[in-house]
Design a protein around this motif. Structure first.
Motif, mmCIF file in Angstrom:
data_model
loop_
_atom_site.group_PDB
_atom_site.id
_atom_site.type_symbol
_atom_site.label_atom_id
_atom_site.label_comp_id
_atom_site.label_asym_id
_atom_site.label_seq_id
_atom_site.Cartn_x
_atom_site.Cartn_y
_atom_site.Cartn_z
ATOM 1 N N ASN A 150 0.822 -1.220 0.000
ATOM 2 C CA ASN A 150 0.000 0.000 0.000
ATOM 3 C C ASN A 150 0.855 1.269 0.000
ATOM 4 O O ASN A 150 0.805 2.085 0.926
ATOM 5 C CB ASN A 150 -0.945 0.011 1.207
ATOM 6 C CG ASN A 150 -1.853 -1.195 1.228
ATOM 7 O OD1 ASN A 150 -2.323 -1.643 0.186
ATOM 8 N ND2 ASN A 150 -2.089 -1.742 2.416
ATOM 9 N N ILE A 151 1.632 1.426 -1.047
ATOM 10 C CA ILE A 151 2.505 2.589 -1.148
ATOM 11 C C ILE A 151 1.681 3.875 -1.157
ATOM 12 O O ILE A 151 0.606 3.939 -1.760
ATOM 13 C CB ILE A 151 3.384 2.479 -2.414
ATOM 14 C CG1 ILE A 151 4.404 3.621 -2.469
ATOM 15 C CG2 ILE A 151 2.547 2.433 -3.669
ATOM 16 C CD1 ILE A 151 5.421 3.479 -3.590
ATOM 17 N N PHE A 152 2.159 4.893 -0.454
ATOM 18 C CA PHE A 152 1.518 6.213 -0.316
ATOM 19 C C PHE A 152 0.135 6.123 0.336
ATOM 20 O O PHE A 152 -0.721 6.974 0.093
ATOM 21 C CB PHE A 152 1.391 6.911 -1.681
ATOM 22 C CG PHE A 152 2.705 7.226 -2.337
ATOM 23 C CD1 PHE A 152 3.686 7.926 -1.656
ATOM 24 C CD2 PHE A 152 2.971 6.814 -3.633
ATOM 25 C CE1 PHE A 152 4.909 8.212 -2.254
ATOM 26 C CE2 PHE A 152 4.180 7.095 -4.238
ATOM 27 C CZ PHE A 152 5.155 7.793 -3.546
ATOM 28 N N PHE A 153 -0.092 5.110 1.174
ATOM 29 C CA PHE A 153 -1.408 4.985 1.807
ATOM 30 C C PHE A 153 -1.678 6.149 2.760
ATOM 31 O O PHE A 153 -2.838 6.513 2.993
ATOM 32 C CB PHE A 153 -1.502 3.649 2.561
ATOM 33 C CG PHE A 153 -0.832 3.653 3.905
ATOM 34 C CD1 PHE A 153 -1.562 3.824 5.073
ATOM 35 C CD2 PHE A 153 0.547 3.499 4.011
ATOM 36 C CE1 PHE A 153 -0.943 3.826 6.309
ATOM 37 C CE2 PHE A 153 1.168 3.495 5.239
ATOM 38 C CZ PHE A 153 0.429 3.666 6.399
ATOM 39 N N ASN A 154 -0.623 6.734 3.325
ATOM 40 C CA ASN A 154 -0.793 7.849 4.256
ATOM 41 C C ASN A 154 -0.493 9.203 3.620
ATOM 42 O O ASN A 154 -0.414 10.216 4.307
ATOM 43 C CB ASN A 154 0.098 7.650 5.486
ATOM 44 C CG ASN A 154 1.566 7.491 5.111
ATOM 45 O OD1 ASN A 154 1.889 7.236 3.951
ATOM 46 N ND2 ASN A 154 2.447 7.636 6.087
ATOM 47 N N VAL A 155 -0.307 9.212 2.297
ATOM 48 C CA VAL A 155 -0.114 10.468 1.559
ATOM 49 C C VAL A 155 -1.107 10.448 0.394
ATOM 50 O O VAL A 155 -0.749 10.137 -0.740
ATOM 51 C CB VAL A 155 1.332 10.620 1.040
ATOM 52 C CG1 VAL A 155 1.560 12.039 0.508
ATOM 53 C CG2 VAL A 155 2.338 10.287 2.123
ATOM 54 N N PRO A 156 -2.375 10.758 0.657
ATOM 55 C CA PRO A 156 -3.417 10.608 -0.379
ATOM 56 C C PRO A 156 -3.133 11.393 -1.652
ATOM 57 O O PRO A 156 -3.450 10.928 -2.754
ATOM 58 C CB PRO A 156 -4.684 11.120 0.320
ATOM 59 C CG PRO A 156 -4.393 11.004 1.782
ATOM 60 C CD PRO A 156 -2.926 11.230 1.929
ATOM 61 N N ALA A 157 -2.530 12.572 -1.512
ATOM 62 C CA ALA A 157 -2.268 13.379 -2.707
ATOM 63 C C ALA A 157 -1.287 12.671 -3.637
ATOM 64 O O ALA A 157 -1.461 12.668 -4.864
ATOM 65 C CB ALA A 157 -1.724 14.748 -2.300
ATOM 66 N N ARG A 158 -0.239 12.049 -3.063
ATOM 67 C CA ARG A 158 0.733 11.342 -3.890
ATOM 68 C C ARG A 158 0.109 10.092 -4.517
ATOM 69 O O ARG A 158 0.383 9.771 -5.674
ATOM 70 C CB ARG A 158 1.948 10.938 -3.040
ATOM 71 C CG ARG A 158 2.781 12.093 -2.551
ATOM 72 C CD ARG A 158 3.525 12.780 -3.695
ATOM 73 N NE ARG A 158 4.448 11.886 -4.358
ATOM 74 C CZ ARG A 158 5.708 11.688 -3.956
ATOM 75 N NH1 ARG A 158 6.173 12.328 -2.885
ATOM 76 N NH2 ARG A 158 6.505 10.872 -4.610
ATOM 77 N N ARG A 159 -0.708 9.387 -3.770
ATOM 78 C CA ARG A 159 -1.333 8.178 -4.311
ATOM 79 C C ARG A 159 -2.329 8.518 -5.416
ATOM 80 O O ARG A 159 -2.464 7.790 -6.399
ATOM 81 C CB ARG A 159 -2.027 7.405 -3.193
ATOM 82 C CG ARG A 159 -2.548 6.039 -3.633
ATOM 83 C CD ARG A 159 -3.079 5.241 -2.465
ATOM 84 N NE ARG A 159 -3.573 3.938 -2.895
ATOM 85 C CZ ARG A 159 -2.835 2.846 -3.014
ATOM 86 N NH1 ARG A 159 -1.539 2.898 -2.738
ATOM 87 N NH2 ARG A 159 -3.355 1.702 -3.409
ATOM 88 N N LYS A 160 -3.014 9.651 -5.272
ATOM 89 C CA LYS A 160 -4.001 10.050 -6.268
ATOM 90 C C LYS A 160 -3.349 10.324 -7.612
ATOM 91 O O LYS A 160 -3.933 10.040 -8.665
ATOM 92 C CB LYS A 160 -4.748 11.291 -5.776
ATOM 93 C CG LYS A 160 -5.766 11.834 -6.766
ATOM 94 C CD LYS A 160 -6.431 13.096 -6.240
ATOM 95 C CE LYS A 160 -7.405 13.666 -7.256
ATOM 96 N NZ LYS A 160 -8.043 14.920 -6.767
ATOM 97 N N PHE A 161 -2.143 10.866 -7.585
ATOM 98 C CA PHE A 161 -1.494 11.257 -8.830
ATOM 99 C C PHE A 161 -0.617 10.160 -9.424
ATOM 100 O O PHE A 161 0.136 10.420 -10.357
ATOM 101 C CB PHE A 161 -0.673 12.535 -8.621
ATOM 102 C CG PHE A 161 -1.523 13.763 -8.537
ATOM 103 C CD1 PHE A 161 -1.998 14.364 -9.687
ATOM 104 C CD2 PHE A 161 -1.880 14.298 -7.314
ATOM 105 C CE1 PHE A 161 -2.795 15.490 -9.622
ATOM 106 C CE2 PHE A 161 -2.675 15.420 -7.234
ATOM 107 C CZ PHE A 161 -3.139 16.027 -8.390
ATOM 108 N N LEU A 162 -0.706 8.950 -8.902
ATOM 109 C CA LEU A 162 -0.086 7.823 -9.586
ATOM 110 C C LEU A 162 -0.827 7.571 -10.898
ATOM 111 O O LEU A 162 -2.039 7.768 -10.993
ATOM 112 C CB LEU A 162 -0.135 6.570 -8.716
ATOM 113 C CG LEU A 162 0.789 6.535 -7.491
ATOM 114 C CD1 LEU A 162 0.553 5.259 -6.693
ATOM 115 C CD2 LEU A 162 2.246 6.643 -7.896
ATOM 116 N N LYS A 163 -0.101 7.122 -11.913
ATOM 117 C CA LYS A 163 -0.710 6.859 -13.211
ATOM 118 C C LYS A 163 -1.441 5.522 -13.178
ATOM 119 O O LYS A 163 -1.542 4.868 -12.137
ATOM 120 C CB LYS A 163 0.359 6.869 -14.306
ATOM 121 C CG LYS A 163 1.259 8.090 -14.286
ATOM 122 C CD LYS A 163 0.486 9.381 -14.395
ATOM 123 C CE LYS A 163 1.416 10.582 -14.358
ATOM 124 N NZ LYS A 163 0.692 11.861 -14.319
ATOM 125 N N SER A 164 -1.941 5.118 -14.327
ATOM 126 C CA SER A 164 -2.638 3.837 -14.421
ATOM 127 C C SER A 164 -1.665 2.692 -14.140
ATOM 128 O O SER A 164 -0.440 2.858 -14.179
ATOM 129 C CB SER A 164 -3.244 3.667 -15.810
ATOM 130 O OG SER A 164 -2.225 3.559 -16.787
#
Length: 632
Positions: A150-164
Motif C-alpha cells: 500500500n505505497i503512499f497509503f498515508n499520503v493521499p495526494a501522492r497516491r491520487k497522482f499515480l498513473k494507471s
C-alpha cells in the motif's frame, strides 16, 4: 518573543525525504534491488501486485541481516556502505546515503524477513508509516525478503497522482531493465499479478541484451572496447542502418551504476556524423570503469547524475572509440561490386561469323493511304501538311492559364514598389486594374467580395473590419480533426482491413501499455491481435489514414500514455484524430476553386475555436482596416 523554530520529528523528516527518493513504485523497486546487489545476491526475485500499488516484494539470497541490523536499517542515515566522509570518494556500492529504507517505510507498510548467513534463526519486523509495530524471531532462508504494501497509503495526494497500472508497470520494467542489464551475472525474475514478465539466468552482457530486447538486436550490434589510463569503456553500439527515430536504446553505466550524461551522448552522435539521418539516433550499451575517486555520485538522491573529474579527455576517448569501431567493422558505406547473379557478357571473338541484322517489313505498305495498302491502294490520297492546324474546340485550354495570369497581376501589383515605399506609374496601375476588371467581368464575379488564393497556400477574404488571411492546410486540418472527433463520439468510425498484416515489435514496457490500450484502439478503428512475446499484429486501421506510418502512430500513442496527464481515452482519440487529419488535409500548392474556398471558410468559422489547430498553430490572421491605412 517566544522561540518558533522546532526540530521536526523523524517521521515527518522521512516523509519529506521520501518526496525526492520515492517518486513512484519504480523507485521502491530500484532501491530494494540495489540493496540486494550490494548484499552480494546472485538471485533476485521481484513480485508485484497491481503494478506495485498493492504489493512490491523483493526476495534475494544475499548475506542477510542480524536482528539488530534489521531494526537499525530503517533509521534515517543508517548504512553499512560508508563510515566517514572520505568514503564518498571511494564508493564500490550502489547505495550509500542511508535514506532509501527510511523513506520507503515512511509512506508504506513494510514487512521484512531476513536471516544472516550461517545463522540458525532469522528475524521478522513489521513497520507501519515509520512506526515499528513488532519484531520477532522467524524461521526463514538466508537473505532478505522485503514486502512493501500500500505505497503512499498515508499520503493521499501522492497516491491520487499515480498513473494507471500499465503506465506504472512500464516504469518499473524500465528500471528493471537497467538493473538487469548491468548486473548480467545475477539471475532475475519479474512478475506482476502472477504473470511472469522476465526471467533471466546469469549470462554475458551481450546475451542479456538479447534476452531483454530479442535476438534480432544481436545482429545489429558492433563491439566497442578501449582501455586507457583514465578509463576503460566496453560495450556495444548499433550499426548506422539500424538507427531509430524513436524507442532508441541508449544506456550508460559507470562502475555498475546507470547514469544519464548528455555530454557523452553528444560525443557518440558526433562520431556517427552523416552516417545516420538527423531525425534518427543509434542504440548503444556502454560500460565505463573509472577510478571511484575521479567521479562524484552524490549529486542527486536518485544517483543518476554523475560528475567526472576528467570529463573532456573521456569525451575525446569515447568519440575516438566509436569512430574506430564503426570503421573497423565496416559500418561506413562502401561501393559494393557484387557480381553474383549478374548477366554473362560474352567476350568478342574474331572467329565468330558476323551477319547483318534483319527486320521483317511489308514492302507493299503505303503509309499515305488511309484506306488500304498494297498494289490497289490509292496513291492520290490527301496528305496533310505539317503547318496545317486543326481548329481548337477545347474551351478549357483557352482558360488554362486564366487564374495564373490573374495571380501574376496581383503579384505584379504587390511587387512594383509597394513594399519598398515607391509609387506606381499611372499607366502601369491602370493596366493592371483594367486587366482585373476585364477578368472579373468574364467570370461574372465581383472581385471585391470574393476569396482569392495566394501562392497556393493562403486564402485571403475581405471582411467588414479588414482582411482575413487563412492558412488553407491548417484550416482543413482543423475541420477534419473536429469531424473525426464527432465520429468517434458518435461511434461512427469504420475500419479498413490490411491485406498483409503488419508486425509490430515492442519492448516489455510498451507491451504492458498496449495491452491496456487495446480496447480503446479497437473502438477507434484499429484491429490488433497479440502474438507471442511482445509482438503484435496490425490487422486493420481506421479508414482515411493514408500515407501515415501506422507503426509510428501507435508508438506515439504509447509514448503519450507513458507521459501521463490526460486520461488514456482522451489521448488516444486526440492523437488518432490529429493523425487522420494530417494525412487527409489539403497540401500546400493545391489550387482551390472559389466554391471550395467558400465552403472551407464556412466550415472553419462554424467551429467553436477556429483560430488554432489542435497542436496550437495559428490558422487565421486578421489585418484590420486601421493597419491597412497605416501602410499607405
Amino acid at each position: 518573543m517566544s522561540d518558533i523554530i522546532k526540530l521536526l520529528p523523524d517521521s515527518v523528516a522521512n516523509q519529506i525525504a521520501a518526496g525526492e527518493v520515492i517518486q513512484r513504485p519504480a523507485s521502491v523497486v530500484k532501491e530494494l534491488v540495489e540493496n540486494a546487489i550490494d548484499a552480494g545476491a546472485t538471485t533476485i526475485q521481484i513480485v508485484l501486485k497491481d503494478a506495485g500499488r498493492t504489493l512490491i516484494q523483493v526476495i534475494d539470497n544475499g548475506k542477510g541481516m542480524t536482528p539488530t541490523d534489521a531494526r537499525l536499517a530503517f533509521e534515517r542515515h543508517s548504512t553499512s556502505k560508508i563510515a566517514k566522509a572520505e568514503d564518498l570518494f571511494d564508493l564500490h556500492t550502489m547505495g550509500f546515503r542511508g535514506e532509501a529504507l527510511a523513506s520507503i517505510c515512511a509512506i508504506s507498510q513494510v514487512e521484512l524477513r531476513t536471516c544472516a548467513k550461517g545463522a540458525q534463526l532469522g528475524t521478522k519486523i513489521v513497520i507501519n508509516a515509520s512506526k515499528c509495530e513488532s519484531q520477532e524471531p522467524d524461521v526463514c532462508p538466508e537473505g532478505s525478503n522485503f514486502m512493501v504494501k500500500n505505497i503512499f497509503f498515508n499520503v493521499p495526494a501522492r497516491r491520487k497522482f499515480l498513473k494507471s497500472n500499465q503506465v506504472e508497470l512500464s516504469n518499473i520494467v524500465k528500471e528493471f531493465e537497467k538493473l538487469a542489464l548491468v548486473n548480467h551475472h545475477v539471475e532475475f525474475s519479474l512478475s506482476n499479478n502472477e504473470n511472469v514478465l522476465y526471467k533471466f539466468g546469469g549470462s554475458s552482457f551481450k546475451q542479456r541484451i538479447s534476452a531483454i530486447w530479442g535476438r534480432s538486436i544481436d545482429q545489429q550490434l558492433i563491439p566497442l572496447n578501449i582501455d586507457t589510463s583514465l578509463c576503460k569503456i566496453t560495450g556495444f553500439i548499433s550499426k548506422p542502418e539500424n538507427a531509430r527515430r524513436r524507442n532508441y536504446l541508449q544506456y550508460f553505466f559507470v562502475n555498475g551504476r546507470y547514469m544519464r550524461h548528455p555530454y557523452f551522448h553528444k560525443a557518440i552522435m558526433s562520431s556517427y556524423g552523416q552516417l545516420i539521418p538527423d531525425d534518427e539516433q543509434p542504440n548503444y550499451f556502454l560500460v565505463f570503469n573509472v577510478d571511484p575517486e575521479s567521479i562524484d555520485v552524490n549529486i542527486h538522491p536518485t544517483k543518476t547524475e554523475i560528475k567526472f573529474e576528467n570529463e573532456m579527455p573521456i569525451w575525446q576517448i569515447l568519440a575516438a572509440a566509436v569512430k574506430e569501431s564503426l570503421g573497423r567493422f565496416i559500418a561506413v558505406p562502401t561501393i559494393d561490386f557484387d557480381t553474383e547473379d549478374a548477366p554473362d557478357i560474352p567476350a568478342y571473338s574474331t572467329h565468330t561469323a558476323v551477319s547483318a541484322p534483319s527486320a521483317g517489313i511489308d514492302p507493299s505498305y503505303n503509309p499515305f493511304n488511309p484506306k488500304g495498302t498494297g498494289k490497289g491502294a490509292h496513291h492520290d490520297a490527301y496528305v496533310p501538311a505539317f503547318n496545317d492546324k486543326a481548329p481548337t474546340t477545347d474551351w478549357e485550354t483557352l482558360f488554362k492559364n486564366f487564374e495564373k495570369n490573374k495571380q501574376e497581376g496581383f503579384d505584379e501589383f504587390a511587387s512594383q514598389g509597394v513594399d519598398a515605399g515607391t509609387h506606381l506609374q499611372p499607366s502601369s496601375a491602370a493596366h493592371i486594374l483594367d486587366s482585373d476588371v476585364m477578368q472579373g467581368s468574364l467570370l461574372n464575379v465581383d472581385i471585391s467580395t470574393t476569396c482569392i488564393q495566394l501562392k497556393g497556400r493562403y486564402i485571403v477574404s475581405p471582411i467588414k473590419s479588414g482582411l482575413m488571411i487563412v492558412d488553407q492546410h491548417r484550416a482543413h486540418l482543423k475541420v477534419l480533426y473536429e469531424q473525426y472527433m464527432e465520429n468517434i463520439d458518435g461511434k461512427n468510425v469504420t475500419s479498413q482491413s490490411i491485406l498483409f498484416p503488419d508486425l509490430l515489435q515492442l519492448s516489455a514496457a510498451q507491451n504492458a501499455i498496449l495491452c491496456d490500450l487495446q480496447p480503446e484502439m479497437e473502438r477507434i478503428g484499429f484491429n490488433l491481435s497479440k502474438l507471442s512475446g511482445n509482438d503484435w499484429s496490425i490487422n486493420a486501421v481506421p479508414a482515411g489514414i493514408d500515407h501515415v506510418d501506422i507503426k509510428d502512430t501507435i508508438l506515439q500513442v504509447i509514448d503519450a500514455m507513458e507521459s501521463g496527464g490526460e486520461s488514456i481515452t482522451e489521448k488516444v482519440y486526440d492523437h488518432l484524430a490529429l493523425a487522420v487529419a494530417r494525412s487527409a488535409a489539403l497540401p500546400y500548392g493545391k489550387t482551390l476553386t472559389p466554391d471550395e474556398m467558400d465552403k472551407l471558410l464556412s466550415e472553419l468559422l462554424r467551429l467553436s475555436n477556429p483560430n488554432y489547430t489542435p497542436d496550437g498553430k495559428l490558422v487565421i490572421k486578421l489585418i484590420t482596416n486601421e493597419q491597412i491605412e497605416k501602410m499607405f
